[in-house]
Design a protein around this motif. Structure first.
Motif, PDB file in Angstrom:
ATOM      1  N   TYR A   8      10.515 -58.262 -19.486  1.00 37.95           N
ATOM      2  CA  TYR A   8      11.763 -57.594 -19.106  1.00 37.95           C
ATOM      3  C   TYR A   8      11.874 -56.179 -19.673  1.00 37.95           C
ATOM      4  CZ  TYR A   8      13.490 -58.613 -23.795  1.00 37.95           C
ATOM      5  OH  TYR A   8      13.662 -58.665 -25.149  1.00 37.95           O
ATOM      6  N   ARG A   9      11.133 -55.851 -20.745  1.00 37.09           N
ATOM      7  CA  ARG A   9      11.222 -54.526 -21.370  1.00 37.09           C
ATOM      8  C   ARG A   9      10.673 -53.417 -20.480  1.00 37.09           C
ATOM      9  NH1 ARG A   9       8.843 -56.661 -26.944  1.00 37.09           N
ATOM     10  NH2 ARG A   9       8.066 -58.154 -25.453  1.00 37.09           N
ATOM     11  N   ASP A  10       9.934 -53.775 -19.439  1.00 35.88           N
ATOM     12  CA  ASP A  10       9.426 -52.756 -18.508  1.00 35.88           C
ATOM     13  C   ASP A  10      10.562 -52.030 -17.806  1.00 35.88           C
ATOM     14  OD1 ASP A  10       6.801 -53.387 -19.113  1.00 35.88           O
ATOM     15  OD2 ASP A  10       6.664 -54.880 -17.519  1.00 35.88           O
ATOM     16  N   TRP A  11      11.692 -52.698 -17.663  1.00 36.07           N
ATOM     17  CA  TRP A  11      12.831 -52.076 -16.988  1.00 36.07           C
ATOM     18  C   TRP A  11      13.462 -50.975 -17.828  1.00 36.07           C
ATOM     19  CZ3 TRP A  11      14.130 -52.135 -12.120  1.00 36.07           C
ATOM     20  CH2 TRP A  11      13.673 -53.175 -11.315  1.00 36.07           C
TER      21      TRP A  11
ATOM     22  N   GLU B  56       4.305 -51.541 -10.820  1.00 34.10           N
ATOM     23  CA  GLU B  56       4.902 -50.645 -11.810  1.00 34.10           C
ATOM     24  C   GLU B  56       5.574 -49.454 -11.126  1.00 34.10           C
ATOM     25  OE1 GLU B  56       1.557 -49.724 -14.270  1.00 34.10           O
ATOM     26  OE2 GLU B  56       1.822 -51.504 -15.526  1.00 34.10           O
ATOM     27  N   LYS B  57       4.922 -48.912 -10.109  1.00 28.72           N
ATOM     28  CA  LYS B  57       5.502 -47.787  -9.364  1.00 28.72           C
ATOM     29  C   LYS B  57       6.779 -48.218  -8.648  1.00 28.72           C
ATOM     30  CE  LYS B  57       2.589 -45.291  -7.061  1.00 28.72           C
ATOM     31  NZ  LYS B  57       1.689 -44.794  -5.997  1.00 28.72           N
ATOM     32  N   ALA B  58       6.780 -49.435  -8.097  1.00 34.83           N
ATOM     33  CA  ALA B  58       7.971 -49.940  -7.405  1.00 34.83           C
ATOM     34  C   ALA B  58       9.127 -50.112  -8.384  1.00 34.83           C
ATOM     35  CB  ALA B  58       7.656 -51.256  -6.708  1.00 34.83           C
ATOM     36  N   LEU B  59       8.832 -50.520  -9.638  1.00 37.01           N
ATOM     37  CA  LEU B  59       9.901 -50.635 -10.639  1.00 37.01           C
ATOM     38  C   LEU B  59      10.480 -49.267 -10.976  1.00 37.01           C
ATOM     39  CD1 LEU B  59       8.793 -53.248 -13.331  1.00 37.01           C
ATOM     40  CD2 LEU B  59      10.411 -53.515 -11.491  1.00 37.01           C
ATOM     41  N   LYS B  60       9.619 -48.276 -11.126  1.00 37.39           N
ATOM     42  CA  LYS B  60      10.100 -46.937 -11.483  1.00 37.39           C
ATOM     43  C   LYS B  60      10.909 -46.304 -10.361  1.00 37.39           C
ATOM     44  CE  LYS B  60       6.689 -46.128 -14.955  1.00 37.39           C
ATOM     45  NZ  LYS B  60       5.434 -45.553 -15.347  1.00 37.39           N
ATOM     46  N   GLN B  61      10.605 -46.659  -9.123  1.00 38.84           N
ATOM     47  CA  GLN B  61      11.318 -46.095  -7.975  1.00 38.84           C
ATOM     48  C   GLN B  61      12.401 -47.042  -7.452  1.00 38.84           C
ATOM     49  OE1 GLN B  61       8.189 -45.269  -5.196  1.00 38.84           O
ATOM     50  NE2 GLN B  61       7.430 -43.518  -6.381  1.00 38.84           N
ATOM     51  N   TYR B  62      12.727 -48.059  -8.216  1.00 36.49           N
ATOM     52  CA  TYR B  62      13.685 -49.073  -7.786  1.00 36.49           C
ATOM     53  C   TYR B  62      15.071 -48.461  -7.587  1.00 36.49           C
ATOM     54  CZ  TYR B  62      16.330 -53.436  -7.760  1.00 36.49           C
ATOM     55  OH  TYR B  62      17.137 -54.471  -7.419  1.00 36.49           O
ATOM     56  N   ASN B  63      15.707 -48.841  -6.506  1.00 34.59           N
ATOM     57  CA  ASN B  63      17.100 -48.453  -6.258  1.00 34.59           C
ATOM     58  C   ASN B  63      17.750 -49.519  -5.392  1.00 34.59           C
ATOM     59  OD1 ASN B  63      16.226 -48.047  -3.640  1.00 34.59           O
ATOM     60  ND2 ASN B  63      16.042 -45.843  -3.878  1.00 34.59           N
ATOM     61  N   THR B  64      19.011 -49.370  -5.123  1.00 33.25           N
ATOM     62  CA  THR B  64      19.736 -50.370  -4.340  1.00 33.25           C
ATOM     63  C   THR B  64      20.042 -49.876  -2.935  1.00 33.25           C
ATOM     64  OG1 THR B  64      21.809 -49.537  -5.238  1.00 33.25           O
ATOM     65  CG2 THR B  64      20.795 -51.418  -6.364  1.00 33.25           C
ATOM     66  N   THR B  65      19.307 -48.890  -2.442  1.00 35.57           N
ATOM     67  CA  THR B  65      19.588 -48.337  -1.108  1.00 35.57           C
ATOM     68  C   THR B  65      18.926 -49.148   0.001  1.00 35.57           C
ATOM     69  OG1 THR B  65      17.686 -46.853  -1.264  1.00 35.57           O
ATOM     70  CG2 THR B  65      19.839 -46.001  -1.997  1.00 35.57           C
ATOM     71  N   GLY B  66      18.272 -50.228  -0.311  1.00 34.71           N
ATOM     72  CA  GLY B  66      17.646 -51.043   0.725  1.00 34.71           C
ATOM     73  C   GLY B  66      16.207 -50.662   0.997  1.00 34.71           C
ATOM     74  N   ASP B  67      15.559 -49.986   0.059  1.00 34.92           N
ATOM     75  CA  ASP B  67      14.158 -49.625   0.191  1.00 34.92           C
ATOM     76  C   ASP B  67      13.323 -50.903   0.233  1.00 34.92           C
ATOM     77  OD1 ASP B  67      11.788 -48.191   0.167  1.00 34.92           O
ATOM     78  OD2 ASP B  67      11.773 -47.956  -2.009  1.00 34.92           O
ATOM     79  N   TYR B  68      12.270 -50.916   1.040  1.00 37.07           N
ATOM     80  CA  TYR B  68      11.467 -52.134   1.191  1.00 37.07           C
ATOM     81  C   TYR B  68      10.767 -52.507  -0.109  1.00 37.07           C
ATOM     82  CZ  TYR B  68       7.231 -49.251   1.593  1.00 37.07           C
ATOM     83  OH  TYR B  68       6.203 -48.385   1.356  1.00 37.07           O
ATOM     84  N   ARG B  69      10.412 -51.524  -0.942  1.00 35.44           N
ATOM     85  CA  ARG B  69       9.787 -51.832  -2.232  1.00 35.44           C
ATOM     86  C   ARG B  69      10.790 -52.498  -3.168  1.00 35.44           C
ATOM     87  NH1 ARG B  69       6.726 -46.130  -3.020  1.00 35.44           N
ATOM     88  NH2 ARG B  69       5.050 -46.524  -1.553  1.00 35.44           N
TER      89      ARG B  69
END
Length: 181
Positions: A96-99, A64-77
């Protein structure tokens, strides 16, 4: 005092005896080391079994934390989230509603790894995978647990055989069952 020729005759015997004692010590400590490794593996298996629910909750919270911090900068999470969603054809933690609660969704919509087909619309919920990833990951882990347990049991049996043979050999050496050369 013994004659010099008598001392020269006993020196090889004493040297061989010392080497046998040294070999016994190494074999004994090898057996002790194997025993220690076996006990660590046993404790790890028991702790994993006892705290399996905490492990599941920890995985869910981290996902859940990885979804909230998701980005496209190439982060390992973010890469891990994409890899799980691509491989298992799932989206979000429970669905899918978690997004929809994330910053990424408000800016860009669903990530490409959620799409059922190539080139789907980033905001169209009908074209993304509906099932959540947490349930799929836990299903796979639980289905493969028998294989993991069987392999672990086999390794443990070989370790126990090695430990018992090392102890038998060290005992045989100390009981002078082997002829000193």
């Amino acid at each position: 005092m013994a004659s010099p020729s008598r001392r020269l005759q006993t020196k090889p015997v004493i040297t061989c005896f010392k080497s046998v004692l040294l070999i016994y010590t190494f074999i004994f400590w090898y057996a002790m080391f194997l025993t220690l490794i076996f006990l660590v593996e046993l404790v790890a298996a028991i702790v994993g079994f006892v705290f399996r629910h905490e492990i599941k909750n920890s995985f869910k919270n981290n996902y859940e934390k990885a979804l909230k911090q998701y980005n496209t900068t190439g982060d390992y999470r973010s890469d891990a989230v994409d890899k799980i969603q691509n491989t298992l054809h799932c989206c979000g933690v429970t669905d899918y509603r978690d997004w929809k609660d994330t910053n990424y969704y408000s800016e860009k919509g669903f990530p490409k790894s959620c799409c059922k087909l190539e080139g789907c619309s980033q905001r169209d919920a009908d074209k993304v995978n509906n099932e959540g990833c947490f349930i799929k990951v836990m299903t796979i882990i639980e289905s493969e647990m028998g294989v993991v347990a069987g392999i672990s049991f086999g390794v443990a049996c070989f370790q126990l055989i090695g430990i018992s043979l090392a102890y038998c050999l060290s005992r045989a050496i100390t009981n002078n069952q082997y002829e000193i050369v």
